[in-house]
Design a protein around this motif. Structure first.
Motif, PDB file in Angstrom:
ATOM      1  N   ASP A   1      22.593  68.217  67.014  1.00 63.85           N
ATOM      2  CA  ASP A   1      22.524  66.913  66.354  1.00 63.85           C
ATOM      3  C   ASP A   1      23.509  66.947  65.177  1.00 63.85           C
ATOM      4  OD1 ASP A   1      21.913  64.745  64.755  1.00 63.85           O
ATOM      5  OD2 ASP A   1      19.747  64.950  64.951  1.00 63.85           O
ATOM      6  N   HIS A   2      24.553  66.116  65.241  1.00 60.79           N
ATOM      7  CA  HIS A   2      25.630  66.184  64.248  1.00 60.79           C
ATOM      8  C   HIS A   2      25.411  65.273  63.032  1.00 60.79           C
ATOM      9  CE1 HIS A   2      27.511  68.297  67.487  1.00 60.79           C
ATOM     10  NE2 HIS A   2      28.673  68.407  66.878  1.00 60.79           N
ATOM     11  N   SER A   3      24.251  64.588  62.975  1.00 62.03           N
ATOM     12  CA  SER A   3      23.992  63.735  61.807  1.00 62.03           C
ATOM     13  C   SER A   3      23.698  64.654  60.605  1.00 62.03           C
ATOM     14  CB  SER A   3      22.777  62.841  62.060  1.00 62.03           C
ATOM     15  OG  SER A   3      21.603  63.632  62.126  1.00 62.03           O
ATOM     16  N   VAL A   4      23.769  64.092  59.373  1.00 63.95           N
ATOM     17  CA  VAL A   4      23.501  64.923  58.192  1.00 63.95           C
ATOM     18  C   VAL A   4      22.081  65.508  58.247  1.00 63.95           C
ATOM     19  CG1 VAL A   4      23.271  64.933  55.681  1.00 63.95           C
ATOM     20  CG2 VAL A   4      25.261  63.845  56.750  1.00 63.95           C
ATOM     21  N   PRO A   5      21.033  64.666  58.406  1.00 66.25           N
ATOM     22  CA  PRO A   5      19.694  65.278  58.447  1.00 66.25           C
ATOM     23  C   PRO A   5      19.523  66.238  59.619  1.00 66.25           C
ATOM     24  CG  PRO A   5      19.534  62.860  58.449  1.00 66.25           C
ATOM     25  CD  PRO A   5      20.976  63.196  58.469  1.00 66.25           C
TER      26      PRO A   5
ATOM     27  N   CYS B   1      21.815  68.150  61.151  1.00 64.75           N
ATOM     28  CA  CYS B   1      22.515  69.421  60.901  1.00 64.75           C
ATOM     29  C   CYS B   1      21.803  70.227  59.826  1.00 64.75           C
ATOM     30  CB  CYS B   1      23.929  69.120  60.412  1.00 64.75           C
ATOM     31  SG  CYS B   1      25.157  69.530  61.590  1.00 64.75           S
ATOM     32  N   VAL B   2      21.362  69.530  58.770  1.00 61.60           N
ATOM     33  CA  VAL B   2      20.657  70.231  57.690  1.00 61.60           C
ATOM     34  C   VAL B   2      19.395  70.871  58.261  1.00 61.60           C
ATOM     35  CG1 VAL B   2      19.367  69.924  55.539  1.00 61.60           C
ATOM     36  CG2 VAL B   2      21.573  68.793  55.832  1.00 61.60           C
TER      37      VAL B   2
ATOM     38  N   TYR C   1      31.667  62.708  62.941  1.00 64.82           N
ATOM     39  CA  TYR C   1      30.324  63.163  62.545  1.00 64.82           C
ATOM     40  C   TYR C   1      30.348  63.753  61.140  1.00 64.82           C
ATOM     41  CZ  TYR C   1      29.498  62.817  67.552  1.00 64.82           C
ATOM     42  OH  TYR C   1      29.408  62.367  68.836  1.00 64.82           O
ATOM     43  N   GLU C   2      29.303  63.457  60.365  1.00 66.62           N
ATOM     44  CA  GLU C   2      29.269  63.875  58.959  1.00 66.62           C
ATOM     45  C   GLU C   2      28.513  65.179  58.727  1.00 66.62           C
ATOM     46  OE1 GLU C   2      30.714  62.204  56.481  1.00 66.62           O
ATOM     47  OE2 GLU C   2      31.329  60.431  57.629  1.00 66.62           O
ATOM     48  N   GLY C   3      27.582  65.521  59.633  1.00 69.57           N
ATOM     49  CA  GLY C   3      26.640  66.610  59.376  1.00 69.57           C
ATOM     50  C   GLY C   3      27.266  67.966  59.062  1.00 69.57           C
TER      51      GLY C   3
ATOM     52  N   TYR D   1      28.918  68.171  55.718  1.00 70.56           N
ATOM     53  CA  TYR D   1      27.935  68.116  54.629  1.00 70.56           C
ATOM     54  C   TYR D   1      27.402  69.516  54.320  1.00 70.56           C
ATOM     55  CZ  TYR D   1      23.974  66.479  51.865  1.00 70.56           C
ATOM     56  OH  TYR D   1      23.084  66.268  50.841  1.00 70.56           O
TER      57      TYR D   1
ATOM     58  N   HIS E   1      16.222  65.608  53.502  1.00 71.14           N
ATOM     59  CA  HIS E   1      16.922  65.416  54.776  1.00 71.14           C
ATOM     60  C   HIS E   1      15.991  65.690  55.945  1.00 71.14           C
ATOM     61  CE1 HIS E   1      20.814  64.552  53.243  1.00 71.14           C
ATOM     62  NE2 HIS E   1      20.901  65.681  52.567  1.00 71.14           N
TER      63      HIS E   1
END
Ligand SMILES: C[S@@+](CC[C@H](N)C(=O)[O-])C[C@H]1O[C@@H](n2cnc3c(N)ncnc32)[C@H](O)[C@@H]1O
Length: 336
Positions: free
Chosen positions: A216-220, A222-223, A251-253, A256, A305
């Motif tokens: 999952d490449h979203s910020v939450p 990836c975190v 993608y941002e994750g 970040y 996150h």
């Protein structure tokens, strides 16, 4: 919503193709595509016919499918893993979601040089990166195993330049591992990374000295993956992130993670690799010492996150997310 294992709503297909259900039904009638079924006055298509429908749709659109360029030495190899990869790269859904052949080569060489004892891959997709890494292990006759986790949900892809349908990616990945003669090196897990993280000790009994995060490449998202598995990586172990340049990959994750937890930390070594032909990028991170702030429950920013991920999965959120209440919650969360 009508549920049938074999049928897929035409309205959903229309959404993917960015057209209306009416236009799609009209198209089906025009090309005499008869495999459309009506249930409770809604149109459905048999899942087995989706690929054929795509082919027909492509004939009437301006799509030229794109593929990764195969490296000559891969193409010329007679080794089972190489011939399997060549076939996998011919799948329409391999581009650009899977690692490119040159990035795969890099993965293989890193694995065979680092000689990890235990690999965890988050995000297997159809198994291309998995086979590259397994080939690296095979080359050095290692005893290590790759644990590869994925939701393995049906793949229904329409990118504007590629299309494809695969109902059972897990079955596909397992068959590919068999044909590559690398099944003995890979354990597949059909579940979310979160679930695997919770049951970690049930499945995996050794530290993860090579963690490849490509899920999952979203910020939450990836975190969450980073926090869940960071404690399982020993000092000296490696963490690899794919798609680190949002400008190119969208993608941002992964970025970040690098900017907030890795780059300025004395606890990690970091190398960023600006990959070609696409600059999606790869980061190779080495854990120098423990950062207890990155353990679950130790850092409010990380926990926020993770709470976002948990919220996004609840039925209440699914009900309100497109309503005024959902917008309000989004605004409040963003402000924190
Ligand atoms: C970019 S693809 C992986 C590509 C693959 N590593 C390769 O190079 O061939 C991302 C994959 O992550 C999976 N994924 C997304 N969210 C996930 C989650 N929460 N848990 C497990 N897998 C997830 C998706 O199903 C998808 O197959």
């Amino acid at each position: 919503m009508y549920k049938n294992e074999e049928l897929y709503p035409l309205a959903n297909l229309a959404q993917i193709l960015k057209t209306s259900p009416e236009d799609l039904a009209e198209f089906a009638e025009k090309v005499q595509f008869t495999a459309i079924t009506k249930v409770n006055s809604l149109d459905f298509i048999k899942k087995d016919d989706i690929e054929r429908f795509f082919e027909e749709y492509v004939l009437h659109s301006n799509i030229t499918p794109r593929y990764w360029k195969i490296l000559p030495h891969l193409d010329n190899s007679v080794l089972p893993w190489a011939t399997t990869l060549v076939k996998m790269y011919q799948e329409k859904f391999a581009y650009p979601t899977c690692v490119s052949p040159s990035q795969g080569q890099l993965l293989k060489e890193l694995v065979s040089n680092i000689n990890p004892q235990n690999i965890l891959e988050i995000g297997c997709f159809i198994g291309i990166s998995t086979i590259w890494m397994a080939a690296g292990l095979e080359e050095i006759e290692s005893k290590a195993i790759i644990h590869s986790v994925d939701l393995f949900e049906p793949i229904l892809l329409w990118t504007g330049y590629n299309y494809g349908y695969l109902n059972n990616p897990l079955e596909y990945a397992k068959n590919a591992a068999l044909s590559a003669q690398l099944s003995h090196r890979i354990s597949f897990y059909k579940m979310s990374s979160e679930e695997l993280g919770k049951k970690f000790s049930q499945f995996i009994d050794r530290p993860i000295d090579f963690l490849y995060i490509d899920g999952d490449h979203s910020v939450p998202g990836c975190v969450n993956d980073f926090v869940l598995f960071y404690p399982q990586v020993p000092i000296g172990g490696y963490i690899m992130l794919h798609d680190i340049y949002p400008k190119f990959c969208g993608y941002e994750g992964p970025r970040y993670i690098i900017d907030n937890f890795i780059k300025k930390s004395p606890h990690f070594d970091l190398v960023e690799i600006n990959t070609t032909p696409h600059n999606f990028g790869i980061a190779l991170i080495r854990k120098r010492s423990e950062d207890k702030n990155l353990y679950p429950g130790k850092n409010w920013r990380l926990e926020l996150h993770r709470a976002r991920i948990r919220l996004s999965k609840t039925t209440t959120w699914k009900k309100i997310k497109d309503k005024p209440m959902g917008n309000l919650v989004r605004k409040v969360i963003r402000r924190i």
